[in-house]
Design a protein around this motif. Structure first.
Motif, mmCIF file in Angstrom:
data_model
loop_
_atom_site.group_PDB
_atom_site.id
_atom_site.type_symbol
_atom_site.label_atom_id
_atom_site.label_comp_id
_atom_site.label_asym_id
_atom_site.label_seq_id
_atom_site.Cartn_x
_atom_site.Cartn_y
_atom_site.Cartn_z
ATOM 1 N N GLN A 89 -13.312 -70.627 -2.744
ATOM 2 C CA GLN A 89 -14.744 -70.598 -3.035
ATOM 3 C C GLN A 89 -15.339 -71.997 -3.034
ATOM 4 N N ILE A 90 -14.664 -72.951 -3.664
ATOM 5 C CA ILE A 90 -15.181 -74.319 -3.709
ATOM 6 C C ILE A 90 -15.186 -74.935 -2.313
ATOM 7 N N GLY A 91 -14.057 -74.781 -1.588
ATOM 8 C CA GLY A 91 -13.975 -75.388 -0.263
ATOM 9 C C GLY A 91 -14.990 -74.820 0.705
ATOM 10 N N TYR A 92 -15.112 -73.495 0.755
ATOM 11 C CA TYR A 92 -16.048 -72.889 1.705
ATOM 12 C C TYR A 92 -17.491 -73.213 1.330
ATOM 13 N N THR A 93 -17.810 -73.169 0.036
ATOM 14 C CA THR A 93 -19.177 -73.478 -0.391
ATOM 15 C C THR A 93 -19.569 -74.896 -0.023
ATOM 16 N N GLN A 94 -18.668 -75.848 -0.241
ATOM 17 C CA GLN A 94 -18.972 -77.229 0.092
ATOM 18 C C GLN A 94 -19.062 -77.435 1.603
ATOM 19 N N LEU A 95 -18.245 -76.731 2.370
ATOM 20 C CA LEU A 95 -18.269 -76.905 3.822
ATOM 21 C C LEU A 95 -19.597 -76.444 4.420
ATOM 22 N N PHE A 96 -20.093 -75.261 4.015
ATOM 23 C CA PHE A 96 -21.349 -74.840 4.634
ATOM 24 C C PHE A 96 -22.531 -75.650 4.103
ATOM 25 N N SER A 97 -22.427 -76.175 2.888
ATOM 26 C CA SER A 97 -23.480 -77.063 2.407
ATOM 27 C C SER A 97 -23.500 -78.358 3.209
ATOM 28 N N ASN A 98 -22.325 -78.897 3.515
ATOM 29 C CA ASN A 98 -22.254 -80.117 4.314
ATOM 30 C C ASN A 98 -22.656 -79.873 5.768
ATOM 31 N N LEU A 99 -22.352 -78.687 6.299
ATOM 32 C CA LEU A 99 -22.801 -78.350 7.645
ATOM 33 C C LEU A 99 -24.321 -78.256 7.714
#
Length: 388
Positions: A285-295
């Motif tokens: 959850q943390i990794g995916y949430t941060q990845l799409f926010s950074n994208l």
């Protein structure tokens, strides 16, 4: 959303490695703090929780216990916040390699995350204070009113109804501020900006696209929570079924008998299953949430600042022996090696409409010479028609 999954799937080893390293450092520190706090107030625990019948705990026991509990809460919160900042910093560090299709290693990501952790931590703290200020102001107004109402001879139920009325305008303002500042961690890592500069840059990038970024963030968060719940559910079921023998044996055992070896093993197995499931779901959850926010940060720069052309120029400069920059999307013979690297397509050739392509292309092999690649995304100039 699909690019976030592609990045997560390709760089999951580096991401999971940093997360596990953070947990490996964080959990022992937390356990040590708890042990020190319990040892410091051990003599006061029984008088506080088991005072003589009909009596309240004495102040000489209650005061040190409360002081230790508050201190422990603050220290655990600080350790957790620092750990979250490291994990938040590694996601944009991985993404800035992914957008140009570069391979990376755990060691490189760990160093980058540690270097940018202070800026990310400052941006997160400032974002929380700014976005939470409206809700905090509502509570500051409501709590004195509630205390005054309860101290009166005839308490009024209107004091309880005042809180929803105060939160009704405060929560939307907090959501608006949080969305405006949501790109600050990515800015702090990819542009090596300080906390205040990262907040200003995030607000500038979100300006004019608030609803789009809020909608994508909301959908992505719902997807992350749903998948995280599905990951955790099997472990919780196994752990729950593992506790059934404990309850059955406890019900059949003699009163006052101590726990048996089977009960201890079953309890440890159930606890381990639940903890492993919770850890895996939180990591995703943390990794995916941060990845799409950074994208979203990369996407905003592509739309506004010609980042696609700058990335293409950087790739061409890094590989002078490969010939001139490509004029069309390269053809890949390996369909199992997707990257996020942009390629020069017809849309890219139009400076008014840069895009981020996700073609299938093989990984670029590391250069045999010393690595002189920049650790930030290229500087770009804004697109005037887009900004206007």
């Amino acid at each position: 959303m699909s690019a976030s999954f592609a990045t997560f799937g390709r760089y999951w080893k580096q991401l999971a490695g940093v997360m596990l390293a953070v947990l490996g450092l964080c959990l022992p520190v937390m356990a040590l703090l708890v042990g020190i706090a319990v040892a410091a107030v051990y003599d006061h625990i029984e008088p506080v929780f088991d005072p003589p019948y009909g009596q309240d705990p004495a102040a000489e026991h209650l005061t040190p216990f409360l002081v230790a509990a508050i201190t422990l809460f603050v220290l655990l919160f600080a350790v957790g916040l620092l750990s979250m900042a490291v994990i938040t910093a590694v996601c944009p560090a991985i993404l800035q390699e992914a957008v140009v299709g570069r391979p990376t290693t755990f060691r490189a990501m760990w160093r980058t995350a540690l270097r940018r952790t202070p800026s990310v931590l400052g941006a997160q703290v400032l974002t929380g204070l700014i976005a939470g200020a409206p809700v905090l102001a509502a509570l500051v107004v409501w709590i004195p009113v509630l205390i005054f109402s309860l101290s009166a001879d005839d308490p009024s139920p209107g004091a309880l109804l005042l809180l929803p009325l105060l939160l009704l305008p405060a929560i939307p303002v907090s959501v608006w501020l949080g969305t405006r500042l949501s790109l600050a961690p990515a800015v702090a890592v990819m542009e090596k900006a300080g906390p205040v500069a990262a907040l200003r840059r995030s607000a500038a990038l979100v300006k004019g696209d608030w609803w789009r970024i809020f909608g994508i963030t909301l959908v992505g968060s719902m997807i992350a929570m749903s998948i995280a719940y599905m990951i955790q559910m099997p472990f919780q079921l196994v752990g729950t079924f593992g506790m059934i023998p404990i309850m059955a044996e406890a019900g059949e055992g003699a009163e006052g008998a101590g726990p048996t070896t089977g009960m201890i093993v079953a309890l440890a197995f159930a606890f381990l299953c639940i903890m492993v499931g919770a850890g895996m779901s939180q990591m995703f959850q943390i990794g995916y949430t941060q990845l799409f926010s950074n994208l979203l940060y990369v996407d905003q720069r592509i739309r506004r600042e010609n980042l696609a052309q700058a990335l293409l120029a950087e790739l061409a400069a890094q590989a002078p022996a490969a010939g001139p920059a490509p004029t069309s999307a390269p053809t890949s013979t390996d369909a199992d090696a997707p990257t996020l690297a942009p390629t020069l397509t017809d849309a890219d050739a139009d400076a008014e409409a840069p895009t981020l392509a996700h073609p299938d292309r093989p990984e670029r092999q590391p250069d045999p010479e010393p690595d002189t690649r920049p650790d930030t995304l290229p500087n770009t100039l804004p697109n005037k028609p887009t900004d206007d």
